[in-house]
Design an enzyme around this catalytic site. Structure first.
Site, PDB file in Angstrom:
ATOM      1  N   LYS A  89       0.779  -1.216   0.004  1.00 41.10           N
ATOM      2  CA  LYS A  89      -0.244   0.254   0.039  1.00 41.10           C
ATOM      3  C   LYS A  89       0.783   1.175  -0.099  1.00 41.10           C
ATOM      4  O   LYS A  89       1.740   1.447   0.942  1.00 41.10           O
ATOM      5  CB  LYS A  89      -0.793  -0.151   1.277  1.00 41.10           C
ATOM      6  N   LYS A 120      -2.185  -1.764  -4.025  1.00 38.24           N
ATOM      7  CA  LYS A 120      -3.039  -0.593  -3.888  1.00 38.24           C
ATOM      8  C   LYS A 120      -2.284   0.834  -3.813  1.00 38.24           C
ATOM      9  O   LYS A 120      -1.434   0.883  -3.080  1.00 38.24           O
ATOM     10  CB  LYS A 120      -3.819  -0.682  -2.506  1.00 38.24           C
TER      11      LYS A 120
HETATM   12  C1  PBG Z   1      -7.681   2.875   5.751  1.00 31.70           C
HETATM   13  C2  PBG Z   1      -7.767   2.944   4.161  1.00 31.70           C
HETATM   14  C3  PBG Z   1      -7.801   3.863   3.083  1.00 31.70           C
HETATM   15  C4  PBG Z   1      -8.255   3.367   1.729  1.00 31.70           C
HETATM   16  C5  PBG Z   1      -8.448   2.228   2.321  1.00 31.70           C
HETATM   17  N1  PBG Z   1      -8.420   1.875   3.520  1.00 31.70           N
HETATM   18  C6  PBG Z   1      -7.117   5.381   3.310  1.00 31.70           C
HETATM   19  C7  PBG Z   1      -5.895   5.724   3.684  1.00 31.70           C
HETATM   20  O1  PBG Z   1      -4.826   4.772   3.637  1.00 31.70           O
HETATM   21  O2  PBG Z   1      -5.605   6.871   3.893  1.00 31.70           O
HETATM   22  C8  PBG Z   1      -8.367   4.183   0.583  1.00 31.70           C
HETATM   23  C9  PBG Z   1      -9.256   3.801  -0.222  1.00 31.70           C
HETATM   24  C10 PBG Z   1      -9.506   4.661  -1.435  1.00 31.70           C
HETATM   25  O3  PBG Z   1      -8.816   5.813  -1.828  1.00 31.70           O
HETATM   26  O4  PBG Z   1     -10.579   4.171  -2.245  1.00 31.70           O
HETATM   27  N2  PBG Z   1      -6.422   3.241   5.866  1.00 31.70           N
END
Ligand code: PBG
Length: 326
Positions: free
Chosen positions: A193, A246
């Site tokens: 991520k 992601k």
């Molecule tokens: C929680 C989380 C996030 C997303 C999914 N789980 C936000 C982040 O990490 O700031 C983002 C999902 C999206 O942008 O569609 N941490």
């Protein structure tokens, strides 16, 4: 002179026969936002076409998903109350726990419910864990994440998806789940991520932007791909059942690299910014939304993902059913 490529492209029959990438609605996951309150069914300004649902309105989302042929949801919660340790996230009566129970009661096992495990929507500082000074304390955060996962499992989650990016969380969560009797509950790890600006519309939708600083000390540096392979390998060793990359669209090289390293199922998350950009461009009359949606989803599978989390899940299921992709 007709070469082989032209022969294989000459009509719809042979094109569908020779197709290399296949899509199925079975592999689509739709994110759904549950908000504390009553009677809430409100479009999210940063994500046109997506809604906040209060628990009593969740049936609208489930009905729409099932009608479109989407059978997997990823649940996010927007609690009424935030505090330093994000206590609503592991509360027996937390927003996601209430949502899980309400859906189960009405729909039984006809819908598969995955829950995002993180703290940023629940903490008053908006970071993904427990703060000591300006830093998120990795190991203390793990004990909270474990509690959240066990609590979601108890409320009826079919799978948990930790998105916090703390180190050691998959191993820790696996033993917590096993210890609580949830040995069969799979973990989908947000393994790779990136610290990405593409989460902007989500943070508006979930009210989860950090109140100071950023997430760069726990989310990944977009310059790196070998690091992605290390993160994926760690999660795999610790017992993750499914790995995830992601965002999707700007990280397709990473999807491919992880695909080549692991034999586990691989998911990609086409995040809020990817969706919002297509929506905005289409609203301005600049692109054909339907075709761009199809082509974007296809690229993720072609890069090697087995499944896709997308705000377009319902519309894509329709496109697959009509034969426009897949
Ligand atoms: C929680 C989380 C996030 C997303 C999914 N789980 C936000 C982040 O990490 O700031 C983002 C999902 C999206 O942008 O569609 N941490």
């Amino acid at each position: 002179m007709i070469y082989r490529g032209r022969r294989l492209r000459q009509d719809a029959f042979i094109r569908s026969l020779a197709r290399e990438t296949r899509l199925s609605a079975d592999t689509l996951i739709w994110p759904v936002f549950i908000r504390a309150g009553e009677g809430i069914f409100e479009e999210i300004p940063s994500l046109p076409g997506q809604y906040h649902y209060s628990v009593d309105q969740l049936g609208r989302a489930v009905d729409a998903a099932l009608e479109a042929g989407v059978t997997k949801l990823l649940l996010f919660g927007l609690p009424a109350h935030k505090d330093a340790v994000g206590s609503d996230a592991y509360d027996e009566n937390g927003i996601v726990q209430q949502g899980l129970r309400a859906i189960r009661e009405k729909y039984g096992k006809s819908i598969y419910l995955i829950t995002d495990i993180c703290m940023c929507e629940y903490t008053d500082h908006g970071h993904c864990g427990i703060l000591h000074g300006d830093y998120v304390d990795n190991d203390e955060t793990l004990t909270y994440l474990d509690r959240i996962a066990v609590s979601h499992a108890g409320a009826g989650a079919d799978m948990v998806a930790p998105s916090d990016m703390m180190d050691g969380r998959i191993g820790s969560m696996r033993s917590a789940l096993d210890g609580a009797g949830y040995e069969r509950l799979p973990i989908m790890a947000y393994s790779v991520k990136y610290a990405s600006a593409f989460y902007g519309p989500f943070r508006d939708a979930a009210g989860s932007a950090p109140s100071f600083g950023d997430r760069k000390s726990y989310q990944m540096d977009p310059h790196n791909v070998r690091e992605a392979l290390r993160e994926a390998a760690l999660d795999e060793d610790e017992g993750a059942d499914i790995l995830m990359v992601k965002p999707a669209m700007t990280y397709l090289d990473v999807v491919r690299a992880v695909r080549e390293q692991t034999t586990l199922p691989l998911c990609a998350y086409s995040v809020s910014g990817e969706y919002a950009m297509i929506k905005a461009a289409a609203a301005a009359g600049l692109v054909d939304e339907y075709k761009i949606m199809c082509e974007s989803a296809l690229s993720v599978y072609r890069a090697g993902a087995d499944m896709l989390i997308t705000y377009y899940a319902k519309e894509l299921a329709g496109a697959i059913r009509r034969g426009d992709i897949g």
